[in-house]
Enzyme design. Sequence first.
Site, PDB file in Angstrom:
ATOM      1  CG  HIS A 162      21.702  88.249  35.698  1.00 45.50           C
ATOM      2  ND1 HIS A 162      22.010  89.356  36.455  1.00 45.50           N
ATOM      3  CD2 HIS A 162      20.453  87.870  36.078  1.00 45.50           C
ATOM      4  CE1 HIS A 162      21.000  89.629  37.268  1.00 45.50           C
ATOM      5  NE2 HIS A 162      20.037  88.743  37.058  1.00 45.50           N
ATOM      6  CB  SER A 283      40.403  84.939   9.865  1.00 45.00           C
ATOM      7  OG  SER A 283      41.793  84.974  10.130  1.00 45.00           O
ATOM      8  CE  LYS A 289      37.933  84.041  14.307  1.00 46.53           C
ATOM      9  NZ  LYS A 289      38.527  85.132  15.066  1.00 46.53           N
TER      10      LYS A 289
END
Length: 466
Positions: A162, A283, A289
Amino acid sequence: MSDKKASNQMWGGRFASGPAAIMEAINASISFDRKLYAQDIRGSIAHSEMLAETGIISAGDQHKIAHGLNTILKEIESGKFEFSTRLEDIHMNVEARLAELIGPAAGRLHTARSRNDQVAVDFRLWVKDEFHRVAEALKGLIAAFLERAEEHAATVMPGFTHLQTAQPVTFGHHCMAYVEMFARDLSRVRDAIQRMDESPLGAAALAGTGFPIDRHRTAKALGFREPTRNSLDSVSDRDYALEFLSVASISATHLSRLAEEIVIWSTPQFGFVRLSDGFSTGSSIMPQKKNPDAAELVRAKTGRVNGHLIGLLTVMKGLPLTYSKDMQEDKEAVFDAAETLDLMLAAMTGMVTDMTVNAVAMKKAAGSGYSTATDLADWLVRTLGLPFREAHHVTGRAVALAESKKLGLEKLSLEDLRSIHAGISDDIFSVLSVQNSVKSRTSFGGTAPSEVRKQIRYWKKRLAKA
Ligand code: ARG
């Protein structure tokens, strides 16, 4: 006059020259089936040799045909060949050029053959070659994973269910899970090749032919195991294409799950892996990023591959035997899925090979989230003889206590643990570390480094023969 104009405006659209142009546009496949040129020429040469050998055409005509076809092959490969939409498809383009080159002998090539078995044999040859390409690419990806697994057989990371921390595992074990998946994909490819390895050439239009052809000979010449056994089936089924698309979809789905994991792992929050500069982008506005675009695109392209499977299943589902022109739609689906899958496999192999694994971050995460709770419960069962259900309950209380103290399980004092169950002794701390947790999981196929190394050895040996 005004009537004609009105109707053209109704359905003419951009096809200024009327119905003939529309018909040509919807009917022609040369824009995509030109990809089959090599298979088409190979098939025709094998067919002509068989026709000559069985005395159906003369040796002289066969030589002219083979020579002409080889010239066409060179013309196409050097970019000199002029493909024409008016000639519809690759088969008629090649045949028309052959007539230009060698004259009337060209007309004998199509004896005892139809475009229906011609396209079937061309496409099978192409799909078979592509299956082999996919097999090689899968082997490359598996080899990349085996290498990472070996390197990280003892690197601890959290195992998830999960997407919640469940139990510590090793990164090597996680890599080997993908080895299992891609090795099954590889075996699906091998199975599919076995099934489709039959030549439909000689089925002619649909019923076979009265000419004394030798289908076994053409099958052998084209590298097929044997000829197909039913002429109707030969020209009407495309299940080998469907099988390619389903094998591709399953493999793409595996790749997509891996891509998703890489996307998650490479976030600063997880920080389990760092993609190489070669497989990430920056980015344009946020300098900090590093984006996992390649992984995201692998994930996204899976939609495209899966879509082609549904597309072709839908094309085929209502077709009466035998050939219908609907089946011309099989090619773009397979070509695009193949090109996409090849790219996905190459990108993933590159990412897996190049990525940096952050063992420290993995280990830290492995110890969080009370990941060794099961080990505690197992210890209670093993050492104190508690029934597992009771051990589970006791462990739950230990987790609650640790949580209230904002501590890891291994940081609880012996006193704390004894307050929950008096039988607990010092020895328990040996199972609460993540390292010992994974080390203890020595069941066959378990995550213990010794077991992971055993599976690596198994796959290395097996893949040398795959
Ligand atoms: N271009 C056609 C295809 O891809 C070739 C077969 C044409 N056969 C026919 N009976 N019209 O399906």
